[in-house]
Structures are given as structure tokens and as C-alpha cells.
Design a protein around this motif. Structure first.
Motif, short mmCIF file in Angstrom:
data_model
loop_
_atom_site.label_atom_id
_atom_site.label_comp_id
_atom_site.label_asym_id
_atom_site.label_seq_id
_atom_site.Cartn_x
_atom_site.Cartn_y
_atom_site.Cartn_z
N VAL A 29 0.84 -1.20 0.00
CA VAL A 29 0.00 0.00 0.00
C VAL A 29 0.88 1.25 0.00
CG1 VAL A 29 -1.75 1.27 1.30
CG2 VAL A 29 -1.87 -1.22 1.17
N VAL A 30 1.89 1.26 0.84
CA VAL A 30 2.82 2.39 0.88
C VAL A 30 3.52 2.53 -0.47
CG1 VAL A 30 4.96 3.22 1.94
CG2 VAL A 30 3.14 2.32 3.37
N GLY A 31 3.93 1.41 -1.05
CA GLY A 31 4.58 1.46 -2.36
C GLY A 31 3.66 2.03 -3.43
N ALA A 32 2.40 1.63 -3.43
CA ALA A 32 1.45 2.15 -4.43
C ALA A 32 1.25 3.66 -4.27
CB ALA A 32 0.13 1.42 -4.31
N VAL A 33 1.14 4.11 -3.03
CA VAL A 33 0.97 5.55 -2.79
C VAL A 33 2.22 6.31 -3.23
CG1 VAL A 33 0.71 7.29 -0.99
CG2 VAL A 33 -0.73 5.26 -0.97
N LEU A 34 3.39 5.78 -2.91
CA LEU A 34 4.63 6.45 -3.29
C LEU A 34 4.84 6.45 -4.81
CD1 LEU A 34 7.07 5.31 -0.49
CD2 LEU A 34 6.08 7.57 -0.82
N MET A 35 4.27 5.48 -5.51
CA MET A 35 4.37 5.47 -6.98
C MET A 35 3.57 6.62 -7.60
SD MET A 35 5.88 2.72 -8.53
CE MET A 35 6.66 1.23 -7.98
N LEU A 36 2.60 7.12 -6.87
CA LEU A 36 1.78 8.22 -7.39
C LEU A 36 2.39 9.59 -7.16
CD1 LEU A 36 -1.70 6.89 -6.26
CD2 LEU A 36 -0.67 6.72 -8.53
N VAL A 37 3.43 9.66 -6.35
CA VAL A 37 4.03 10.96 -6.00
C VAL A 37 4.51 11.76 -7.22
CG1 VAL A 37 6.01 12.00 -4.81
CG2 VAL A 37 4.57 10.35 -3.63
N PRO A 38 5.12 11.14 -8.23
CA PRO A 38 5.57 11.96 -9.37
C PRO A 38 4.45 12.76 -10.05
CG PRO A 38 6.62 9.83 -9.47
CD PRO A 38 5.61 9.77 -8.36
N MET A 39 3.22 12.30 -9.94
CA MET A 39 2.12 13.06 -10.54
C MET A 39 1.87 14.38 -9.79
SD MET A 39 -0.68 10.31 -11.81
CE MET A 39 -0.99 9.50 -10.27
N LEU A 40 2.34 14.48 -8.56
CA LEU A 40 2.14 15.70 -7.78
C LEU A 40 3.24 16.73 -8.00
CD1 LEU A 40 1.09 14.03 -4.41
CD2 LEU A 40 -0.40 15.01 -6.15
N TRP A 41 4.35 16.32 -8.60
CA TRP A 41 5.46 17.24 -8.80
C TRP A 41 5.09 18.30 -9.84
CZ3 TRP A 41 9.63 12.89 -9.40
CH2 TRP A 41 9.93 12.39 -8.14
N GLU A 42 5.64 19.47 -9.64
CA GLU A 42 5.41 20.58 -10.58
C GLU A 42 6.10 20.32 -11.90
OE1 GLU A 42 6.06 24.78 -9.75
OE2 GLU A 42 5.65 24.29 -7.67
N PRO A 43 5.44 20.65 -13.00
CA PRO A 43 6.13 20.54 -14.28
C PRO A 43 7.26 21.55 -14.37
CG PRO A 43 3.76 20.91 -14.59
CD PRO A 43 4.06 21.02 -13.13
N GLY A 44 8.23 21.25 -15.17
CA GLY A 44 9.37 22.15 -15.35
C GLY A 44 8.97 23.39 -16.14
N PRO A 45 9.95 24.20 -16.49
CA PRO A 45 9.66 25.39 -17.29
C PRO A 45 9.05 25.00 -18.64
CG PRO A 45 12.02 25.18 -16.83
CD PRO A 45 11.34 24.04 -16.18
N GLY A 46 8.05 25.73 -19.05
CA GLY A 46 7.38 25.45 -20.31
C GLY A 46 6.27 24.42 -20.16
N GLY A 47 6.02 23.95 -18.96
CA GLY A 47 4.93 23.01 -18.72
C GLY A 47 5.26 21.56 -19.03
N ALA A 48 6.51 21.27 -19.40
CA ALA A 48 6.89 19.89 -19.71
C ALA A 48 7.34 19.17 -18.45
CB ALA A 48 8.00 19.88 -20.74
N ARG A 49 6.98 17.91 -18.35
CA ARG A 49 7.41 17.09 -17.20
C ARG A 49 8.74 16.43 -17.52
NH1 ARG A 49 4.76 16.07 -13.09
NH2 ARG A 49 5.53 13.97 -12.88
N SER A 50 9.53 16.23 -16.51
CA SER A 50 10.82 15.56 -16.67
C SER A 50 10.62 14.06 -16.49
CB SER A 50 11.82 16.08 -15.65
OG SER A 50 12.99 15.29 -15.68
N THR A 51 10.54 13.34 -17.61
CA THR A 51 10.34 11.89 -17.50
C THR A 51 11.59 11.21 -16.96
OG1 THR A 51 10.96 11.64 -19.82
CG2 THR A 51 8.61 11.78 -19.33
N ALA A 52 12.75 11.80 -17.16
CA ALA A 52 13.98 11.21 -16.62
C ALA A 52 13.94 11.23 -15.09
CB ALA A 52 15.20 11.97 -17.12
N ARG A 53 13.55 12.35 -14.52
CA ARG A 53 13.47 12.46 -13.06
C ARG A 53 12.41 11.50 -12.51
NH1 ARG A 53 11.55 17.88 -10.06
NH2 ARG A 53 9.66 17.23 -11.09
N ASP A 54 11.27 11.44 -13.19
CA ASP A 54 10.21 10.54 -12.76
C ASP A 54 10.66 9.08 -12.85
OD1 ASP A 54 8.76 12.84 -12.51
OD2 ASP A 54 7.39 12.42 -14.18
N GLY A 55 11.34 8.75 -13.95
CA GLY A 55 11.80 7.38 -14.13
C GLY A 55 12.84 6.98 -13.10
N ILE A 56 13.77 7.87 -12.81
CA ILE A 56 14.78 7.58 -11.79
C ILE A 56 14.12 7.38 -10.44
CG2 ILE A 56 16.71 8.59 -10.49
CD1 ILE A 56 17.60 9.87 -13.15
#
Length: 88
Positions: A29-56
Motif C-alpha cells: 500500500v505504501v509502495g502504491a501511494v509512493l508510486m503516485l508521487v511523481p504526478m504531484l510534482w510541478e512541471p518544469g519550465p514550459g509546462g513539460a514534465r521531466s520523464t527522466a526524473r520521474d523514471g529515476i
């Protein structure tokens, strides 16, 4: 006359065993919740998300969950003293 009451506290080995089983149950359950955390991060400049940071983040989290499960698993097999293996 009232019957004697059960003790409020249980023996430390039994308590530790129960908490260890609780930790093993809550780990997914903790793992599933923590997997959702990248969706809460702010997008970078220009509104694009950093898939590298999310993947790492996801791969590090995945590895940490594997290590946590590996550390918990061997001790789950041990039964504390004064317990019946047939009890639920």
C-alpha cells in the motif's frame, strides 16, 4: 464474581511478530501511494514534465521496495514462542 481479565500487554516476541506482519501487509500500500508521487510534482519550465526524473524516482523506489520486502520476508517465517502455527 467476575472472571479474571486477559493481560493488557502481550509478550515482546509476539508483539514484534505482529508488528512485522503488519509492516509486510502495509508495504504494498505504501509502495502504491509512493508510486503516485511523481504526478504531484510541478512541471518544469514550459509546462513539460521531466520523464527522466520521474523514471529515476520510480526505479529507486522499486529497488527500495524490493530491499524492504527482502529484509522482511525471512523474519516472517519465524514463529514467536507460545504461539500455535494453526492459529490465524
Amino acid at each position: 464474581m467476575t472472571p479474571p481479565r486477559q493481560p493488557l500487554f502481550v509478550a515482546p516476541p509476539i508483539y514484534r511478530s505482529r508488528r512485522l506482519r503488519d509492516a509486510a501487509r502495509i508495504l504494498p500500500v505504501v509502495g502504491a501511494v509512493l508510486m503516485l508521487v511523481p504526478m504531484l510534482w510541478e512541471p518544469g519550465p514550459g509546462g513539460a514534465r521531466s520523464t527522466a526524473r520521474d523514471g529515476i524516482y520510480l526505479f529507486v523506489l522499486w529497488g527500495a521496495l524490493i530491499v524492504a520486502a527482502r529484509l522482511l520476508a525471512p523474519r516472517l517465517d519465524e514463529l514467536p514462542p507460545d504461539t500455535d502455527p494453526d492459529e490465524g
